[in-house]
Write a protein that holds these residues in place. Structure first.
Motif, PDB file in Angstrom:
ATOM      1  N   GLN A 105       0.829  -1.203   0.000  1.00 19.15           N
ATOM      2  CA  GLN A 105       0.000   0.000   0.000  1.00 19.15           C
ATOM      3  C   GLN A 105       0.867   1.258   0.000  1.00 19.15           C
ATOM      4  O   GLN A 105       0.595   2.210  -0.733  1.00 19.15           O
ATOM      5  CB  GLN A 105      -0.929  -0.002   1.214  1.00 19.15           C
ATOM      6  CG  GLN A 105      -1.798   1.232   1.309  1.00 19.15           C
ATOM      7  CD  GLN A 105      -2.558   1.309   2.621  1.00 19.15           C
ATOM      8  OE1 GLN A 105      -2.238   0.633   3.596  1.00 19.15           O
ATOM      9  NE2 GLN A 105      -3.569   2.146   2.655  1.00 19.15           N
ATOM     10  N   ALA A 106       1.918   1.254   0.808  1.00 18.75           N
ATOM     11  CA  ALA A 106       2.804   2.420   0.892  1.00 18.75           C
ATOM     12  C   ALA A 106       3.524   2.657  -0.437  1.00 18.75           C
ATOM     13  O   ALA A 106       3.713   3.809  -0.839  1.00 18.75           O
ATOM     14  CB  ALA A 106       3.812   2.231   2.024  1.00 18.75           C
ATOM     15  N   GLN A 117       2.396   1.741  -3.464  1.00 18.29           N
ATOM     16  CA  GLN A 117       1.432   2.082  -4.512  1.00 18.29           C
ATOM     17  C   GLN A 117       0.821   3.470  -4.335  1.00 18.29           C
ATOM     18  O   GLN A 117       0.414   4.093  -5.313  1.00 18.29           O
ATOM     19  CB  GLN A 117       0.344   1.017  -4.590  1.00 18.29           C
ATOM     20  CG  GLN A 117       0.897  -0.299  -5.102  1.00 18.29           C
ATOM     21  CD  GLN A 117      -0.075  -1.459  -4.980  1.00 18.29           C
ATOM     22  OE1 GLN A 117      -1.157  -1.329  -4.437  1.00 18.29           O
ATOM     23  NE2 GLN A 117       0.334  -2.614  -5.473  1.00 18.29           N
ATOM     24  N   TYR A 118       0.788   3.980  -3.116  1.00 18.25           N
ATOM     25  CA  TYR A 118       0.151   5.276  -2.870  1.00 18.25           C
ATOM     26  C   TYR A 118       0.768   6.421  -3.684  1.00 18.25           C
ATOM     27  O   TYR A 118       0.049   7.167  -4.335  1.00 18.25           O
ATOM     28  CB  TYR A 118       0.145   5.604  -1.371  1.00 18.25           C
ATOM     29  CG  TYR A 118      -0.485   6.938  -1.082  1.00 18.25           C
ATOM     30  CD1 TYR A 118      -1.871   7.070  -1.096  1.00 18.25           C
ATOM     31  CD2 TYR A 118       0.284   8.061  -0.831  1.00 18.25           C
ATOM     32  CE1 TYR A 118      -2.471   8.300  -0.862  1.00 18.25           C
ATOM     33  CE2 TYR A 118      -0.303   9.293  -0.596  1.00 18.25           C
ATOM     34  CZ  TYR A 118      -1.673   9.407  -0.608  1.00 18.25           C
ATOM     35  OH  TYR A 118      -2.263  10.627  -0.386  1.00 18.25           O
ATOM     36  N   PRO A 119       2.100   6.604  -3.674  1.00 22.18           N
ATOM     37  CA  PRO A 119       2.663   7.728  -4.443  1.00 22.18           C
ATOM     38  C   PRO A 119       2.795   7.453  -5.946  1.00 22.18           C
ATOM     39  O   PRO A 119       3.176   8.345  -6.707  1.00 22.18           O
ATOM     40  CB  PRO A 119       4.040   7.957  -3.808  1.00 22.18           C
ATOM     41  CG  PRO A 119       4.373   6.692  -3.126  1.00 22.18           C
ATOM     42  CD  PRO A 119       3.091   5.979  -2.830  1.00 22.18           C
ATOM     43  N   LEU A 140       7.440   7.279   2.498  1.00 21.93           N
ATOM     44  CA  LEU A 140       7.009   5.891   2.344  1.00 21.93           C
ATOM     45  C   LEU A 140       7.466   5.051   3.538  1.00 21.93           C
ATOM     46  O   LEU A 140       6.672   4.318   4.131  1.00 21.93           O
ATOM     47  CB  LEU A 140       7.595   5.348   1.038  1.00 21.93           C
ATOM     48  CG  LEU A 140       7.174   3.984   0.556  1.00 21.93           C
ATOM     49  CD1 LEU A 140       7.315   3.928  -0.955  1.00 21.93           C
ATOM     50  CD2 LEU A 140       7.969   2.872   1.169  1.00 21.93           C
ATOM     51  N   TYR A 188       5.570   6.244   6.885  1.00 23.38           N
ATOM     52  CA  TYR A 188       4.188   5.764   6.968  1.00 23.38           C
ATOM     53  C   TYR A 188       4.160   4.258   7.253  1.00 23.38           C
ATOM     54  O   TYR A 188       3.469   3.797   8.166  1.00 23.38           O
ATOM     55  CB  TYR A 188       3.436   6.064   5.668  1.00 23.38           C
ATOM     56  CG  TYR A 188       2.112   5.352   5.594  1.00 23.38           C
ATOM     57  CD1 TYR A 188       1.003   5.863   6.253  1.00 23.38           C
ATOM     58  CD2 TYR A 188       1.979   4.156   4.899  1.00 23.38           C
ATOM     59  CE1 TYR A 188      -0.219   5.198   6.216  1.00 23.38           C
ATOM     60  CE2 TYR A 188       0.768   3.483   4.857  1.00 23.38           C
ATOM     61  CZ  TYR A 188      -0.324   4.002   5.519  1.00 23.38           C
ATOM     62  OH  TYR A 188      -1.523   3.336   5.483  1.00 23.38           O
ATOM     63  N   SER A 189       4.913   3.490   6.452  1.00 23.20           N
ATOM     64  CA  SER A 189       4.860   2.035   6.619  1.00 23.20           C
ATOM     65  C   SER A 189       5.443   1.613   7.974  1.00 23.20           C
ATOM     66  O   SER A 189       4.914   0.697   8.612  1.00 23.20           O
ATOM     67  CB  SER A 189       5.563   1.326   5.462  1.00 23.20           C
ATOM     68  OG  SER A 189       6.911   1.696   5.374  1.00 23.20           O
TER      69      SER A 189
END
Length: 133
Positions: A28-29, A31-33, A70, A73-74
């Motif tokens: 998810q981290a 793919q987000y940016p 990234l 957050y992760s």
């Protein structure tokens, strides 16, 4: 070469990324940016490290800043999930510019990591790999 061999073994150091819930946070981290800070070409989340291949658009923020966000957050999400505290990721990243003619070889290297480590017999069977269409 020795460092690559150690990582490719997938059993050195902590292997938190082997857990599906932890790997999902990292996916998810990553793919987000994508599409904003970078164009995501491929990644492979191994039990003890991550490979990420991206292309930076002209207007992209510095890669170091994007990776810091990234990782931050992760790290926060994973520490919360595992009831850990402190640093999750190593502070530095091993990054380099891909020279003309190298991209295909590097993508192949990244995707073949779980095969070299004996985790699967074909890279497509590794659930934590991605190759852009």
């Amino acid at each position: 070469m020795r460092f690559d061999a150690l990582l490719n073994g997938a059993d050195g150091g902590p292997t938190w990324l082997r857990q599906p819930s932890v790997a999902a946070i990292v996916q998810q981290a990553i793919q987000y940016p994508a599409g904003k800070s970078y164009d995501l070409l491929c990644y492979c989340i191994m039990p003890n490290h991550v490979h990420l291949v991206v292309a930076l658009p002209d207007n992209a923020p510095p890669l170091a800043k994007t990776l810091q966000l990234l990782k931050g957050y992760s790290s926060f999400q994973i520490n919360k999930l595992l009831a850990l505290s402190g640093t999750f990721w190593q502070a530095e990243s091993y990054d380099h510019v891909v020279r003309p003619g190298e991209l295909e070889r590097i993508i192949s290297y990244v995707l073949e990591n779980p095969v070299k480590a004996g985790l699967v017999d074909e890279w497509q069977k590794w659930p934590y790999s991605y190759l852009a269409p």
